[in-house]
Design a protein around this motif. Structure first.
Motif, PDB file in Angstrom:
ATOM      1  N   ASP A  33       0.833  -1.204   0.000  1.00  0.00           N
ATOM      2  CA  ASP A  33       0.000   0.000   0.000  1.00  0.00           C
ATOM      3  C   ASP A  33       0.870   1.257   0.000  1.00  0.00           C
ATOM      4  O   ASP A  33       0.599   2.228  -0.721  1.00  0.00           O
ATOM      5  CB  ASP A  33      -0.926   0.026   1.222  1.00  0.00           C
ATOM      6  CG  ASP A  33      -2.065  -0.965   1.093  1.00  0.00           C
ATOM      7  OD1 ASP A  33      -2.231  -1.534  -0.004  1.00  0.00           O
ATOM      8  OD2 ASP A  33      -2.785  -1.152   2.090  1.00  0.00           O
ATOM      9  N   ASP A  34       1.917   1.196   0.842  1.00  0.00           N
ATOM     10  CA  ASP A  34       2.819   2.351   0.903  1.00  0.00           C
ATOM     11  C   ASP A  34       3.493   2.602  -0.441  1.00  0.00           C
ATOM     12  O   ASP A  34       3.637   3.748  -0.877  1.00  0.00           O
ATOM     13  CB  ASP A  34       3.902   2.125   1.973  1.00  0.00           C
ATOM     14  CG  ASP A  34       3.335   2.099   3.382  1.00  0.00           C
ATOM     15  OD1 ASP A  34       2.355   2.832   3.618  1.00  0.00           O
ATOM     16  OD2 ASP A  34       3.866   1.363   4.219  1.00  0.00           O
ATOM     17  N   LEU A  35       3.923   1.502  -1.079  1.00  0.00           N
ATOM     18  CA  LEU A  35       4.607   1.628  -2.358  1.00  0.00           C
ATOM     19  C   LEU A  35       3.690   2.251  -3.416  1.00  0.00           C
ATOM     20  O   LEU A  35       4.065   3.198  -4.109  1.00  0.00           O
ATOM     21  CB  LEU A  35       5.106   0.260  -2.815  1.00  0.00           C
ATOM     22  CG  LEU A  35       5.832   0.235  -4.165  1.00  0.00           C
ATOM     23  CD1 LEU A  35       7.094   1.070  -4.114  1.00  0.00           C
ATOM     24  CD2 LEU A  35       6.155  -1.211  -4.553  1.00  0.00           C
ATOM     25  N   ALA A  38       2.844   5.887  -2.544  1.00  0.00           N
ATOM     26  CA  ALA A  38       3.966   6.783  -2.803  1.00  0.00           C
ATOM     27  C   ALA A  38       4.081   7.070  -4.298  1.00  0.00           C
ATOM     28  O   ALA A  38       4.343   8.210  -4.716  1.00  0.00           O
ATOM     29  CB  ALA A  38       5.260   6.171  -2.275  1.00  0.00           C
ATOM     30  N   TYR A  39       3.877   6.010  -5.112  1.00  0.00           N
ATOM     31  CA  TYR A  39       3.978   6.219  -6.561  1.00  0.00           C
ATOM     32  C   TYR A  39       2.844   7.102  -7.067  1.00  0.00           C
ATOM     33  O   TYR A  39       3.049   7.989  -7.908  1.00  0.00           O
ATOM     34  CB  TYR A  39       3.983   4.882  -7.289  1.00  0.00           C
ATOM     35  CG  TYR A  39       4.235   5.047  -8.772  1.00  0.00           C
ATOM     36  CD1 TYR A  39       5.513   5.337  -9.237  1.00  0.00           C
ATOM     37  CD2 TYR A  39       3.196   4.944  -9.690  1.00  0.00           C
ATOM     38  CE1 TYR A  39       5.758   5.520 -10.582  1.00  0.00           C
ATOM     39  CE2 TYR A  39       3.432   5.128 -11.040  1.00  0.00           C
ATOM     40  CZ  TYR A  39       4.710   5.413 -11.481  1.00  0.00           C
ATOM     41  OH  TYR A  39       4.947   5.605 -12.812  1.00  0.00           O
ATOM     42  N   LEU A  40       1.625   6.863  -6.561  1.00  0.00           N
ATOM     43  CA  LEU A  40       0.493   7.704  -6.953  1.00  0.00           C
ATOM     44  C   LEU A  40       0.743   9.155  -6.550  1.00  0.00           C
ATOM     45  O   LEU A  40       0.479  10.077  -7.312  1.00  0.00           O
ATOM     46  CB  LEU A  40      -0.796   7.200  -6.296  1.00  0.00           C
ATOM     47  CG  LEU A  40      -1.403   5.928  -6.873  1.00  0.00           C
ATOM     48  CD1 LEU A  40      -2.537   5.443  -5.976  1.00  0.00           C
ATOM     49  CD2 LEU A  40      -1.917   6.173  -8.289  1.00  0.00           C
ATOM     50  N   TYR A  41       1.231   9.322  -5.350  1.00  0.00           N
ATOM     51  CA  TYR A  41       1.499  10.672  -4.838  1.00  0.00           C
ATOM     52  C   TYR A  41       2.546  11.374  -5.711  1.00  0.00           C
ATOM     53  O   TYR A  41       2.381  12.532  -6.110  1.00  0.00           O
ATOM     54  CB  TYR A  41       1.983  10.564  -3.392  1.00  0.00           C
ATOM     55  CG  TYR A  41       2.409  11.872  -2.782  1.00  0.00           C
ATOM     56  CD1 TYR A  41       1.475  12.785  -2.320  1.00  0.00           C
ATOM     57  CD2 TYR A  41       3.762  12.200  -2.674  1.00  0.00           C
ATOM     58  CE1 TYR A  41       1.876  13.994  -1.759  1.00  0.00           C
ATOM     59  CE2 TYR A  41       4.172  13.399  -2.122  1.00  0.00           C
ATOM     60  CZ  TYR A  41       3.223  14.297  -1.673  1.00  0.00           C
ATOM     61  OH  TYR A  41       3.619  15.490  -1.139  1.00  0.00           O
ATOM     62  N   TRP A  42       3.619  10.656  -6.021  1.00  0.00           N
ATOM     63  CA  TRP A  42       4.664  11.248  -6.857  1.00  0.00           C
ATOM     64  C   TRP A  42       4.125  11.559  -8.250  1.00  0.00           C
ATOM     65  O   TRP A  42       4.428  12.614  -8.825  1.00  0.00           O
ATOM     66  CB  TRP A  42       5.839  10.275  -6.969  1.00  0.00           C
ATOM     67  CG  TRP A  42       6.926  10.780  -7.883  1.00  0.00           C
ATOM     68  CD1 TRP A  42       7.967  11.580  -7.553  1.00  0.00           C
ATOM     69  CD2 TRP A  42       7.044  10.527  -9.294  1.00  0.00           C
ATOM     70  NE1 TRP A  42       8.738  11.862  -8.658  1.00  0.00           N
ATOM     71  CE2 TRP A  42       8.192  11.224  -9.751  1.00  0.00           C
ATOM     72  CE3 TRP A  42       6.298   9.785 -10.203  1.00  0.00           C
ATOM     73  CZ2 TRP A  42       8.609  11.186 -11.083  1.00  0.00           C
ATOM     74  CZ3 TRP A  42       6.699   9.757 -11.532  1.00  0.00           C
ATOM     75  CH2 TRP A  42       7.849  10.460 -11.961  1.00  0.00           C
ATOM     76  N   GLY A 122       2.114  13.964   5.939  1.00  0.00           N
ATOM     77  CA  GLY A 122       1.033  13.124   6.446  1.00  0.00           C
ATOM     78  C   GLY A 122       1.204  11.670   6.048  1.00  0.00           C
ATOM     79  O   GLY A 122       2.246  11.252   5.534  1.00  0.00           O
ATOM     80  N   ASP A 123       0.159  10.897   6.323  1.00  0.00           N
ATOM     81  CA  ASP A 123       0.151   9.481   5.962  1.00  0.00           C
ATOM     82  C   ASP A 123      -0.273   9.373   4.505  1.00  0.00           C
ATOM     83  O   ASP A 123      -1.458   9.460   4.177  1.00  0.00           O
ATOM     84  CB  ASP A 123      -0.827   8.726   6.867  1.00  0.00           C
ATOM     85  CG  ASP A 123      -0.806   7.223   6.595  1.00  0.00           C
ATOM     86  OD1 ASP A 123      -0.132   6.811   5.629  1.00  0.00           O
ATOM     87  OD2 ASP A 123      -1.496   6.495   7.318  1.00  0.00           O
ATOM     88  N   VAL A 124       0.684   9.192   3.612  1.00  0.00           N
ATOM     89  CA  VAL A 124       0.380   9.181   2.180  1.00  0.00           C
ATOM     90  C   VAL A 124      -0.547   8.033   1.831  1.00  0.00           C
ATOM     91  O   VAL A 124      -1.477   8.190   1.035  1.00  0.00           O
ATOM     92  CB  VAL A 124       1.688   9.094   1.360  1.00  0.00           C
ATOM     93  CG1 VAL A 124       1.378   8.969  -0.124  1.00  0.00           C
ATOM     94  CG2 VAL A 124       2.556  10.306   1.622  1.00  0.00           C
ATOM     95  N   ALA A 125      -0.328   6.863   2.419  1.00  0.00           N
ATOM     96  CA  ALA A 125      -1.168   5.703   2.088  1.00  0.00           C
ATOM     97  C   ALA A 125      -2.614   5.953   2.458  1.00  0.00           C
ATOM     98  O   ALA A 125      -3.541   5.495   1.773  1.00  0.00           O
ATOM     99  CB  ALA A 125      -0.642   4.463   2.800  1.00  0.00           C
ATOM    100  N   ALA A 126      -2.848   6.693   3.552  1.00  0.00           N
ATOM    101  CA  ALA A 126      -4.220   6.951   3.989  1.00  0.00           C
ATOM    102  C   ALA A 126      -4.997   7.768   2.961  1.00  0.00           C
ATOM    103  O   ALA A 126      -6.230   7.709   2.922  1.00  0.00           O
ATOM    104  CB  ALA A 126      -4.193   7.688   5.328  1.00  0.00           C
ATOM    105  N   ARG A 127      -4.291   8.520   2.114  1.00  0.00           N
ATOM    106  CA  ARG A 127      -4.958   9.341   1.102  1.00  0.00           C
ATOM    107  C   ARG A 127      -5.730   8.494   0.107  1.00  0.00           C
ATOM    108  O   ARG A 127      -6.736   8.929  -0.458  1.00  0.00           O
ATOM    109  CB  ARG A 127      -3.925  10.175   0.321  1.00  0.00           C
ATOM    110  CG  ARG A 127      -3.256  11.272   1.107  1.00  0.00           C
ATOM    111  CD  ARG A 127      -2.018  11.783   0.368  1.00  0.00           C
ATOM    112  NE  ARG A 127      -2.266  12.161  -1.011  1.00  0.00           N
ATOM    113  CZ  ARG A 127      -2.674  13.376  -1.415  1.00  0.00           C
ATOM    114  NH1 ARG A 127      -2.884  14.318  -0.504  1.00  0.00           N
ATOM    115  NH2 ARG A 127      -2.871  13.642  -2.682  1.00  0.00           N
TER     116      ARG A 127
END
Length: 327
Positions: A33-35, A38-42, A122-127
């Motif tokens: 989920d984090d991975l 993070a990619y979506l966020y980037w 913040g918690d990127v995965a929570a987004r």
């Protein structure tokens, strides 16, 4: 987390041992989920930056086109001056709108990118987890940016093409005009100003004949009852004209002459179109009387359009649409 360590991306050898250890620990604790988060966020940030660049490029191009338009000289005293000016105005408006839309889109993309930078704390995965408040995503505001940019660019391209087409058409017509001006069919104002009143009447008749009219009278006299030239158009309109020559083009035609024409043109000569023609100008009372009694006035400026540039008489008088309707 599943990481293919055979990837060409290698873990850096950071000069600070503590930094390298903390980073390794965090990565080892990361989940799938984090991975993905993070990619979506980037990627959202990358898209915001790219679309910012697109908006910047569009605004810059539109501004450059405005600069070219500013340097474009509009020909004055040409049959096509009004068309040149209108084409310029239309393109200027389109470019201004493109700049406005591109600038607005650029600021939205810039704002979203800045917000994304702040969101890293913040918690990127929570987004991105199911049930998250999608309305709070910066990407929801980023979505419409590209559509607006695409439409703005399409609109600008169409406007530029229309302007090029109009300018090309006008250039061709200018060449045709040059040929006409050098022909015997064109009569300059300088020639007209030097004429006698009788020659002026004959010239008006000749210009009407050039338009394809049947000439019933080509000069006035003591008993002309205000009609110096009488002509019939191909569609049957009977035109009665009174000619008032002014030596050198200096002088005005007053209201009494127009009143005389009004009293005879229709009752005596059965005119469909009544026109007073001069190589000078008309007084304000004459213009007002003519307007109130449906009499058309052809002054020096309009005479140039008809006699010199070859524009049909009824088009100069603003009656071309009426003739098409009758026909």
């Amino acid at each position: 987390m599943h990481i293919n360590w055979a990837t060409t991306v290698t873990f850096p050898e950071y000069p600070n041992a503590q930094l390298q250890e903390d980073l390794r620990c965090r990565i080892s604790e990361a989940t799938d989920d984090d991975l993905l988060a993070a990619y979506l966020y980037w990627t959202e940030g990358r898209v915001a930056v790219d679309w910012f660049a697109d908006a910047y490029d569009l605004a810059t191009e539109a501004e450059e086109e405005q600069g070219h338009l500013t340097n474009l000289v509009t020909p004055m005293d040409s049959p096509f001056t009004a068309e040149y000016s209108q084409a310029r105005t239309d393109l200027q408006a389109a470019l201004s709108e493109a700049i406005s839309d591109a600038t607005a889109s650029r600021e939205v993309a810039r704002s979203i990118w800045r917000e994304l930078r702040e969101a890293i704390s913040g918690d990127v995965a929570a987004r991105y987890r199911a049930g998250a408040d999608e309305a709070s995503w910066e990407a929801t505001r980023l979505g419409p940016v590209k559509g607006k940019l695409t439409e703005a660019e399409r609109f600008m391209r169409r406007a530029l093409k229309r302007h090029r087409d109009v300018m090309h058409d006008l250039a061709l017509r200018e060449e045709e005009m040059k040929s006409f001006l050098s022909s015997e069919a064109s009569v300059s104002l300088e020639e007209i100003h030097r004429m006698t009143p009788t020659a002026f009447e004959q010239t008006v008749a000749a210009l009407a004949k050039r338009d394809g009219y049947q000439i019933l009278r080509s000069g006035g006299g003591a008993r002309d009852l205000g009609a110096d030239v009488i002509a019939v158009t191909p569609c049957g309109l009977r035109i009665v004209a009174q000619c008032k020559h002014r030596q050198g083009g200096r002088g005005k035609v007053g209201s009494p002459d127009i009143q005389t024409l009004n009293g005879t043109a229709r009752p005596e000569h059965h005119a469909d179109v009544v026109v007073a023609i001069t190589n000078g100008t008309f007084t304000k009372p004459a213009s007002e009387f003519a307007s109130n009694h449906d009499i058309h006035l052809l002054d020096e400026a309009r005479l140039k359009r008809w006699g010199t540039w070859g524009e049909p008489l009824l088009a100069v008088l603003g009656l071309a649409d009426v003739v098409e309707y009758i026909a």
